[in-house]
Design a protein around this motif. Structure first.
Motif: not given
Ligand SMILES: Nc1ncnc2c1ncn2[C@@H]1O[C@H](COP(=O)(O)OP(=O)(O)OP(=O)(O)O)[C@@H](O)[C@H]1O
Ligand SMILES: [Mg+2]
Length: 327
Positions: A14-19, A23-25, A29-30, A284-288
């Protein structure tokens, strides 16, 4: 692995990633927050599986993804042999009553303008065509079942204490006779004196109704009494999973050992000898997340392989799973 007929919930990869968008306009996804990153486990019929880990490690996201409140990014979840991701909207709606979730904040989950009776009846109004007088009787039975006065169904949430409000949430969650309940830190916000009473209620209801629980908490002392087995989570992954007895008597993972060292021991002599294993640095951050083992940046036993290769999820002894190169 035990006989499949004993398994109520089967979770694989099971995986759950949040994008993460920037960006402004035009949003682009970074990156992604890897809230749950490849976890596999079973929950057996009638058992309580405790899930423990620090804030942000992905416990709630795991619970929500299992119930498809937030659909998983990848992986397979079977509840009673049924795969919610393969169901049509109508089928999923029919299935919903069988699996419920109870949240930490008892007040936020109750509409303050509705009477307790209508709050508890709401799932029955949505999912059944029960007649009003039958429904009122059912509400009164549910109130009694959770230890509240059945005649208080016309009262409003603010007229109840925190512990009583959590009982109202439990009554609502049970109104449609679920088999499986995800309990997301249901006692964390309550006074210590009330916590034991609500835990006892969960245990009594489990016995009487044959419920299966996924019971989430942020420290081991909260789940050690209620859990049959415990899963230790860290940064989106499960580090260790085994029976409560095994976990305390023979913890295999360095992270589990540090969590156990934080649990007070009732015996005063042993308590004086208890030494806490304090971990360096922050989570650490789950984003990195770190390369290799996600725990490597804080592990007291880290070796060079840990920073290069992620350890596999292995069954070390019968029914004792861990993810560490050195077990
Ligand atoms: N809807 C969302 N969008 C983006 N990120 C999210 C979302 N929900 C959760 N996250 C992130 O996913 C990670 C795991 O969150 P989750 O709420 O599952 O943790 P938790 O273990 O339940 O923490 P806590 O003990 O504080 O409740 C966190 O980094 C969180 O910020
Ligand atoms: Mg949570």
């Amino acid at each position: 692995m035990k006989d499949d007929s004993q398994i109520l919930v089967r979770v694989r990869n099971l995986k759950k990633y949040f994008p993460i968008q920037e960006g402004w306009l035009i949003n682009r996804q970074v990156g992604a927050v890897k809230a749950v990153d490849d976890v596999s486990f079973d929950i057996r019929k009638g058992e309580t599986l405790g899930v423990v880990g620090e804030s942000g490690c992905g416990k709630s996201t795991t619970g929500r993804a299992i119930l498809h409140l937030d659909p998983p990014t990848a992986g397979e979840v079977l509840i009673d042999g049924k795969d919610l991701s393969r169901m049509t909207t109508v089928e999923r709606r029919k299935f919903r009553p069988r699996a419920q979730m109870i949240f930490q904040d008892s007040y936020a989950s109750l509409n303050p303008r509705h009477s307790v009776g209508s709050i508890i009846a709401e799932p029955m109004v949505i999912h059944t065509d029960m007649a009003p007088d039958k429904m009122r009787q059912r509400v009164m039975d549910l109130l009694e079942m959770v230890g509240l006065n059945p005649n208080h169904y016309q009262r409003f949430p603010h007229e109840f204490s925190g512990g009583q409000r959590q009982r109202i949430n439990i009554a609502r969650a049970l109104s449609l006779n679920p088999k499986f309940v995800v309990c997301d830190e249901p006692i964390s916000a309550l006074d210590v004196s009330i916590q034991a009473q609500v835990i006892n209620l969960f245990e009594d209801l489990q016995k009487d109704l044959g419920l299966t629980y996924l019971f989430i908490a942020h420290d081991l002392s909260m789940v050690q009494h209620i859990s049959d087995r415990v899963a230790i989570m860290y940064l989106g992954k499960i580090m260790e999973l085994t029976s409560r007895e095994n976990l305390f008597e023979n913890p295999l993972h360095p992270y589990t050992r540090s969590l156990i060292s934080a649990v007070p021991i009732p015996d005063p002599i042993k308590e004086r000898q208890r030494t806490r294993i304090l971990l360096k640095d922050e989570v650490p951050s789950p984003a990195d997340p770190p390369r290799g083992c996600v725990f490597s940046t804080r592990c007291p036993q880290v070796e060079s392989i840990c920073t290069r290769t992620a350890p596999p999820w292995k069954e070390i002894h019968s029914d004792h799973f861990a993810s560490c190169h050195f077990v």
